[in-house]
Design an enzyme around this catalytic site. Sequence first.
Site, mmCIF file in Angstrom:
data_model
loop_
_atom_site.group_PDB
_atom_site.id
_atom_site.type_symbol
_atom_site.label_atom_id
_atom_site.label_comp_id
_atom_site.label_asym_id
_atom_site.label_seq_id
_atom_site.Cartn_x
_atom_site.Cartn_y
_atom_site.Cartn_z
ATOM 1 N N GLU A 436 0.834 -1.190 0.000
ATOM 2 C CA GLU A 436 0.000 0.000 0.000
ATOM 3 C C GLU A 436 0.877 1.252 0.000
ATOM 4 O OE1 GLU A 436 -1.664 0.891 3.698
ATOM 5 O OE2 GLU A 436 -2.838 2.566 2.940
ATOM 6 N N ASP A 510 -0.002 -1.097 6.357
ATOM 7 C CA ASP A 510 0.255 -0.572 7.691
ATOM 8 C C ASP A 510 -0.587 -1.287 8.743
ATOM 9 O OD1 ASP A 510 2.108 1.214 6.872
ATOM 10 O OD2 ASP A 510 0.672 2.857 6.590
ATOM 11 N N ASP A 512 -2.476 -0.104 10.872
ATOM 12 C CA ASP A 512 -3.471 0.822 11.431
ATOM 13 C C ASP A 512 -4.829 0.571 10.776
ATOM 14 O OD1 ASP A 512 -3.173 1.742 8.912
ATOM 15 O OD2 ASP A 512 -2.357 3.704 9.463
ATOM 16 N N ASP A 514 -6.498 2.153 8.431
ATOM 17 C CA ASP A 514 -6.521 2.190 6.970
ATOM 18 C C ASP A 514 -5.899 0.938 6.375
ATOM 19 O OD1 ASP A 514 -7.805 4.556 6.907
ATOM 20 O OD2 ASP A 514 -6.020 5.786 6.526
#
Length: 644
Positions: A436, A510, A512, A514
């Site tokens: 990403e 990641d 997180d 997102d």
Amino acid sequence: MPTDSYGASSIQVLEGLEAVRKRPGMYIGSTGPTGLHHLVWEVVDNAVDEAMAGYCDRIDVQVLADGGIEVTDDGRGIPVGLHPKFEDLTAAEVVLTVLHAGGKFGDGGYKVSGGLHGVGVSVVNALSGRVEVEIDRDGKRYAMSFKDGGEPDTKLAIIGDSPRNEDGTPHTGTMVRFWPDPSIFKEGIEYRTQTLLDRFQMMAFLNAGLEFHVIDHRDPDFEEVVLRYDGGIKDFVQHLNASKEALFDQVGWYAEEGDQEAVELAFSWNTGFQTDGIHSFANGINTTEGGMHEQGFRSALTGTVNRYARDKGLIKEKDENLQGEDIREGLTAIISVRVVDPQFEGQTKSKLGNVSVRSLVEKATNERLREWFEENPREAKAVLTKATNAARARIAATQARQNIRRKSALDGAGLPGKLADCQSKDPSESELYIVEGNSAGGSAKEARDPRTMAILPIRGKILNVERARIDRMFKNTEIISLIQAIGAGLGEEEFELEKARYHKVILLADADVDGSHIRTLLLTFFFRQMRPLVEAGYIYIAQPPLYSTEVGRSKIYLKDDPARAAYAAEHPNAEFQRLKGLGEMDADELWETTMDPEQRTLLQVTVAQAAIADEVFAVLMGDDVESRKHFIQTNADDVRFLDI
Ligand code: 0RA
């Protein structure tokens, strides 16, 4: 060895149970969690058989505080008289100690029962350290117990009168309490409440009016769960549709009986685009591989809808028929059949082979579905409009797909420009990292071993495939890159696993919110459009570290919370930084912590149960926020659902 108080026949009996203890897998599949739960299914199946025969309407299941299980039903009670074939044993003792005795003897035996699962309560006895049985029958309460895998502990004896029902008649029923043998279930005796509840809910749906009461005494805060659906499979359809937007409120229903078989069907449509919403059961067993009942329904559904549409002038004479997949888009249907002599075929013995069932379902659907359309013209119109749109989208998708092919041919190798491919052309050693963001993509390119590792950076959020139609997906550049890079096509019919250019497709995002969202999107895409890739175990999730800590001038990375805790225990003064993004690491660090095959940990994505995964994706990605919340809360303790 058995005592001689039971005579010669009991010696045979105990040898039989000894065989179960020697090879438990033969009888319950495994001695892991699945086999452990199988013991409960075995006892509850017997009670459900009693309900199907019309004698039982309540089943209580309790997980005892010490890990045992207690199943109580209000059926007829296991017979207590002497067994015709074993002169010195009561029928109850035979049911508990003879393999395959089950309910299939004498006149009171069942016409229709599981067949596949019915290995019998004796198997539970063989694999338990202790079993206690109480039977209410003929106004008396009988009890007996077994120890050490089926050895009689106390003989069947009257311990008192049976309680009275509200109307004064004597209560009848069976209670079986068992404690699985820890020397057999070496992985532990830990029942998972949600697994039990899911199964009983399914059984409650399939047996309208049957009431399950479930209590887990291991958890003092656990509140009794009551499962009862007076609408039966109609309620089942509504339940499956609850997380989706309904096309209309009605749920259709019909039933039909043949000589040796009976079918019951419920159906409705939602506004979604999935075509795999048909769920079928035979004698209460989920036939996940389909079979004759599903075939009969599919073909009659397609025929009935096309005939209706032509009769009403909704399809013109010159126009083509709607295809099955057009009509099945957004359909949720439950097919439940009962068969006297079920033939279970296929790899997992979950495909119904009885040909007579196909004609019964076909006949029932041709007549009764047509009637339902005639009686519900507004709903029929909605179904036809939806199917016509689906047909249009299907034709557009075919054209779009041909365009992609043509374009790929013009592009030479047909590989996307953004892909940094690996040198190796051997898929078994080639890995595709889907990364990403462009900056992380840059680090990954720098860090990789270019011989075996390819990098495909993707930007932002790709389309939500759950809600998008296939024709729109083909226009999305990120999706096109993915398809081209993997090189094996897509879709139910056209994906060719042998053509996959990589045997590891690794999602790197990641840690997180997102990142978690994009992982879910990608997994949804693979599940829907490249399922064989998931089934083959080619999809992995990379695990970049969650924490770092400074030691002098160097940095140490820690994979997860347990790793951090372990480090903190040894270095009480250590301070930790939570890593927010892949971008915080340079190429060397990314290699060492996440990509180096010698050091990395990859999470292999499996779709053990397509149905469960389907629900995860649908609920997590669907419009219904309430369902999504509820789902996440109820499944949060199950690692399968954590953060995908
Ligand atoms: C054999 C024959 C009959 C019932 C049962 C077994 C039976 C087994 C279990 C196991 C758990 N609950 C059960 N309830 C019944 C037929 C009984 C008759 O003819 O009255």
